[in-house]
Every structure is written in C-alpha cells, then in structure tokens.
Design a protein around this motif. Structure first.
Motif, PDB file in Angstrom:
ATOM      1  N   MET A  41       0.790  -1.165  -0.048  1.00 23.09           N
ATOM      2  CA  MET A  41      -0.002  -0.088   0.067  1.00 23.09           C
ATOM      3  C   MET A  41       0.930   1.375   0.068  1.00 23.09           C
ATOM      4  SD  MET A  41      -2.903  -1.519   0.054  1.00 23.09           S
ATOM      5  CE  MET A  41      -4.293  -0.654   0.999  1.00 23.09           C
ATOM      6  N   LEU A  42       0.483   2.070  -0.893  1.00 28.06           N
ATOM      7  CA  LEU A  42       1.499   3.359  -0.968  1.00 28.06           C
ATOM      8  C   LEU A  42       0.315   4.356  -0.981  1.00 28.06           C
ATOM      9  CD1 LEU A  42       4.170   2.724  -3.887  1.00 28.06           C
ATOM     10  CD2 LEU A  42       4.442   3.545  -1.430  1.00 28.06           C
ATOM     11  N   ILE A  43       0.921   5.695  -0.648  1.00 26.90           N
ATOM     12  CA  ILE A  43       0.520   7.076  -0.669  1.00 26.90           C
ATOM     13  C   ILE A  43       1.173   7.880  -1.597  1.00 26.90           C
ATOM     14  CG2 ILE A  43      -0.221   9.153   0.272  1.00 26.90           C
ATOM     15  CD1 ILE A  43      -0.751   7.595   3.069  1.00 26.90           C
ATOM     16  N   ASP A  44       0.429   8.369  -2.638  1.00 25.13           N
ATOM     17  CA  ASP A  44       1.088   9.403  -3.552  1.00 25.13           C
ATOM     18  C   ASP A  44       0.882  10.708  -2.922  1.00 25.13           C
ATOM     19  OD1 ASP A  44       1.701  11.223  -5.275  1.00 25.13           O
ATOM     20  OD2 ASP A  44       0.848  10.443  -7.083  1.00 25.13           O
ATOM     21  N   THR A  45       1.813  11.431  -2.177  1.00 32.34           N
ATOM     22  CA  THR A  45       1.369  12.514  -1.344  1.00 32.34           C
ATOM     23  C   THR A  45       1.665  13.859  -2.178  1.00 32.34           C
ATOM     24  OG1 THR A  45       3.846  12.955  -1.007  1.00 32.34           O
ATOM     25  CG2 THR A  45       2.462  11.532   0.671  1.00 32.34           C
ATOM     26  N   PRO A 105      -0.115   8.783 -11.317  1.00 26.38           N
ATOM     27  CA  PRO A 105       0.072   7.946  -9.647  1.00 26.38           C
ATOM     28  C   PRO A 105       0.197   6.684  -9.646  1.00 26.38           C
ATOM     29  CG  PRO A 105      -2.399   8.805 -10.058  1.00 26.38           C
ATOM     30  CD  PRO A 105      -1.504   9.320 -11.127  1.00 26.38           C
ATOM     31  N   ALA A 106      -0.064   5.850 -10.817  1.00 25.88           N
ATOM     32  CA  ALA A 106       0.427   4.407 -10.435  1.00 25.88           C
ATOM     33  C   ALA A 106       2.052   4.278 -10.420  1.00 25.88           C
ATOM     34  CB  ALA A 106      -0.107   3.773 -11.762  1.00 25.88           C
ATOM     35  N   ARG A 107       2.801   5.245 -11.036  1.00 26.05           N
ATOM     36  CA  ARG A 107       4.118   5.256 -11.226  1.00 26.05           C
ATOM     37  C   ARG A 107       4.921   5.545  -9.980  1.00 26.05           C
ATOM     38  NH1 ARG A 107       3.906   7.874 -17.169  1.00 26.05           N
ATOM     39  NH2 ARG A 107       3.060   6.147 -18.252  1.00 26.05           N
ATOM     40  N   VAL A 108       4.045   5.982  -8.828  1.00 28.29           N
ATOM     41  CA  VAL A 108       4.694   6.172  -7.465  1.00 28.29           C
ATOM     42  C   VAL A 108       5.474   4.924  -7.194  1.00 28.29           C
ATOM     43  CG1 VAL A 108       2.756   5.769  -5.710  1.00 28.29           C
ATOM     44  CG2 VAL A 108       4.676   7.476  -5.262  1.00 28.29           C
ATOM     45  N   THR A 109       5.038   3.754  -7.653  1.00 30.52           N
ATOM     46  CA  THR A 109       5.637   2.500  -7.132  1.00 30.52           C
ATOM     47  C   THR A 109       6.990   2.325  -7.642  1.00 30.52           C
ATOM     48  OG1 THR A 109       4.813   1.538  -9.360  1.00 30.52           O
ATOM     49  CG2 THR A 109       3.391   1.158  -7.271  1.00 30.52           C
ATOM     50  N   GLY A 132      -1.763  -0.723  -5.912  1.00 26.63           N
ATOM     51  CA  GLY A 132      -1.671  -0.804  -4.695  1.00 26.63           C
ATOM     52  C   GLY A 132      -1.506   0.793  -4.301  1.00 26.63           C
ATOM     53  N   VAL A 133      -1.681   1.802  -4.991  1.00 24.03           N
ATOM     54  CA  VAL A 133      -1.568   3.347  -4.399  1.00 24.03           C
ATOM     55  C   VAL A 133      -3.263   3.523  -3.970  1.00 24.03           C
ATOM     56  CG1 VAL A 133      -1.253   5.650  -4.935  1.00 24.03           C
ATOM     57  CG2 VAL A 133      -0.050   3.716  -6.416  1.00 24.03           C
ATOM     58  N   ASP A 134      -3.071   3.077  -2.546  1.00 25.96           N
ATOM     59  CA  ASP A 134      -4.563   3.476  -2.030  1.00 25.96           C
ATOM     60  C   ASP A 134      -5.130   4.719  -1.547  1.00 25.96           C
ATOM     61  OD1 ASP A 134      -2.685   3.467   0.143  1.00 25.96           O
ATOM     62  OD2 ASP A 134      -4.260   2.485   1.570  1.00 25.96           O
ATOM     63  N   ARG A 135      -4.213   5.590  -1.607  1.00 22.90           N
ATOM     64  CA  ARG A 135      -4.639   6.980  -1.210  1.00 22.90           C
ATOM     65  C   ARG A 135      -3.683   8.122  -2.053  1.00 22.90           C
ATOM     66  NH1 ARG A 135      -4.382   6.372   5.159  1.00 22.90           N
ATOM     67  NH2 ARG A 135      -3.124   5.067   4.434  1.00 22.90           N
ATOM     68  N   MET A 136      -4.475   9.092  -2.512  1.00 20.76           N
ATOM     69  CA  MET A 136      -3.966  10.104  -3.398  1.00 20.76           C
ATOM     70  C   MET A 136      -3.898  11.630  -2.693  1.00 20.76           C
ATOM     71  SD  MET A 136      -4.716   8.198  -6.945  1.00 20.76           S
ATOM     72  CE  MET A 136      -5.599   6.985  -6.399  1.00 20.76           C
ATOM     73  N   ALA A 196      -3.788   3.169 -10.712  1.00 13.33           N
ATOM     74  CA  ALA A 196      -3.155   3.515  -9.436  1.00 13.33           C
ATOM     75  C   ALA A 196      -3.748   2.535  -8.228  1.00 13.33           C
ATOM     76  CB  ALA A 196      -3.388   5.172  -9.033  1.00 13.33           C
ATOM     77  N   ARG A 197      -4.753   2.440  -8.152  1.00 11.42           N
ATOM     78  CA  ARG A 197      -5.506   1.467  -7.208  1.00 11.42           C
ATOM     79  C   ARG A 197      -4.960   0.008  -7.560  1.00 11.42           C
ATOM     80  NH1 ARG A 197      -8.154   3.238  -2.778  1.00 11.42           N
ATOM     81  NH2 ARG A 197     -10.012   2.059  -2.740  1.00 11.42           N
ATOM     82  N   ASP A 198      -4.762  -0.247  -8.854  1.00  9.96           N
ATOM     83  CA  ASP A 198      -4.609  -1.625  -9.177  1.00  9.96           C
ATOM     84  C   ASP A 198      -3.041  -1.893  -8.833  1.00  9.96           C
ATOM     85  OD1 ASP A 198      -7.093  -2.233  -9.968  1.00  9.96           O
ATOM     86  OD2 ASP A 198      -6.596  -1.989 -12.229  1.00  9.96           O
TER      87      ASP A 198
END
Length: 257
Positions: A1-5, A220-224, A29-33, A25-27
């Motif tokens: 789980m990640l947050i793109d801040t 945001p998916a690329r915050v991974t 694992g970015v659960d909050r943005m 993004a959600r797929d």
C-alpha cells in the motif's frame, strides 16, 4: 500500500481518462492520493475530487509562479475551504525563481501569508522550491514554520539541506520521479541519507514521470517506481518502503490507517 503525497489529478491532462488513471493507481497498490490545488481552477477541482472519491484528499494553496495573481479574497477563500475535513494541508506554496512571472518580493510576501494561514488552520504546509533554496529556508525559519511542519516537495537539494529542514523545521522530505533518473546523483544521495521516518514519496503527476517513462505524462500508479528505486538505494524491501512512507504520511497529516 502506497500514498502518492503530491499529485495533480485536477490537471487538464486527465480530462479524457481520469477514471482509468485512478483505477491503474489503485490496481498498483496506491490506496490514497493527495491532490494539490494551486490556483482557482485547480483548487475548485480538488474540492470536487475529495467529495467524489473516498481515498482522495486535498491540499490547497497558491503557487509562487502565480503569486502576482493572488488576492486577499483568494486567500480568505482558501482558508474557508481548509475547514473541510478532507483538506489536509496548505500548498503548494514557496518560491520559484526560475520563471519571472511574479517578482521575488511578491512571491516572498505571499509565501509568508500562506505560512500564517497554515498556522491559523493548523495544517502542515507543502513547499515548492525552485532555484530559491536559501530564501525558502530563511523564510520558513523566520516565520517559525516548525510549529506546523510540512513537506519539502520534490526535494532536489543536498543531504545537508535535508538535515536542516528536518531537524530545525520539523519537515519531511518527499522524493518523486527524478530519484529514478540515471544521472540524478543528489536525489539518490538524499534517498539514502534521510531518516526513514522523515521520507515520503510522490509523483507530481502529470509532471516528472520516472524512468523509463521520462518525458511522458506521469500518473499516480508510477509512484511504485519511486518506491522501488528508494528500496534499492536503501537496501531494504519494497514492502518496507511502502509501510514506512505510508506511516510517515499518516503521522504528518494525522490520518487513520
């Protein structure tokens, strides 16, 4: 789980496929943005998005490049909107000496006003700094920004400057796509150097897309990819980076897990 801040899902670049961008993004694992609004249209759109999506939170303020366009009425409006329970920060504000639209003194005055605003509403402040590091730090110290803390967004200065803002200003350091760039020596040093409990991740999407998507629209998916690079640099697992940076964001913004 990640947050793109720090992400600009309120940007025109997402007009055609916002739902797909959010779903990716959600797929991943970015659960909050945390969506950042920095002028009238983007603040208005931020408020719409935080109402529409449970997992999107808002950060609102006025960008230094456009400081010359900010009126007292706009600041009062931002302060009123900051009462919304899903507005969690003030910004992005700060200084930008790269562009010449707004004179330095105008930027500095607005910066001080937004620090004061953040104190009144008791929210952390998110700092945009471009080619103005020392002035940014001087103003934050003069205005006692350590009372509220905040984030040095898309941090590009030295490890020594990182120490200064963390230890003297109670700030966090956030890294984005540039940490993945092959020749980005300084962000990589910062990624290894900053105390783990003071590190955050972001995309600044649609800008600053990480390798191997550099130059393309970010999302945001690329915050991974940012988290993966930091894990490699710190010699820890990807899961540890996700867990720690999420805990850090929750602590700073007083969010529940």
């Amino acid at each position: 789980m990640l947050i793109d801040t720090h992400v600009h899902l309120n940007a025109d670049q997402y007009d055609e496929d916002l739902e797909e961008v959010i779903e990716r993004a959600r797929d991943n694992g970015v659960d909050r943005m945390f969506v950042v609004g920095f002028d009238t249209p983007t603040v208005e759109r931020t408020m719409e998005l935080i109402e529409q999506y449970e997992f999107i939170y808002g950060i609102i303020g006025w960008h230094p490049v456009d400081a010359i366009d900010c009126t007292e009425e706009r600041l009062e409006w931002i302060e009123q909107l900051a009462a919304h329970p899903k507005v969690i920060g003030i910004g992005e504000t700060g200084l930008d000496y790269h562009w010449d639209k707004s004179p330095k003194d105008v930027q500095q005055t607005l910066f001080r006003k937004q620090i004061a605003l953040a104190k009144r509403v008791n929210l952390p402040i998110i700092i945009h700094n471009r080619e103005a590091t020392q002035d940014c730090i001087d103003i934050l110290k003069e205005e006692h920004a350590e009372e509220i803390g905040g984030i040095m967004h898309s941090f590009s200065a030295s490890p020594e400057i990182a120490d200064d803002v963390i230890n003297k200003l109670n700030f966090y350091v956030s890294l984005g796509g540039p940490v993945t760039f092959k020749n980005a020596k300084q962000p990589k040093e910062v990624a290894k150097h900053v105390p783990f409990d003071r590190l955050l991740v972001e995309t600044d999407a649609p800008f600053l897309s990480p390798h191997p998507f550099r130059g393309k629209r970010n999302e945001p998916a690329r915050v991974t990819l940012v988290a993966e690079e930091i894990a490699q640099l710190r010699d820890v697992s990807y899961e540890e980076v996700c867990k720690q940076t999420t805990e850090n964001a929750e602590r700073l913004f007083k969010l529940k897990a």
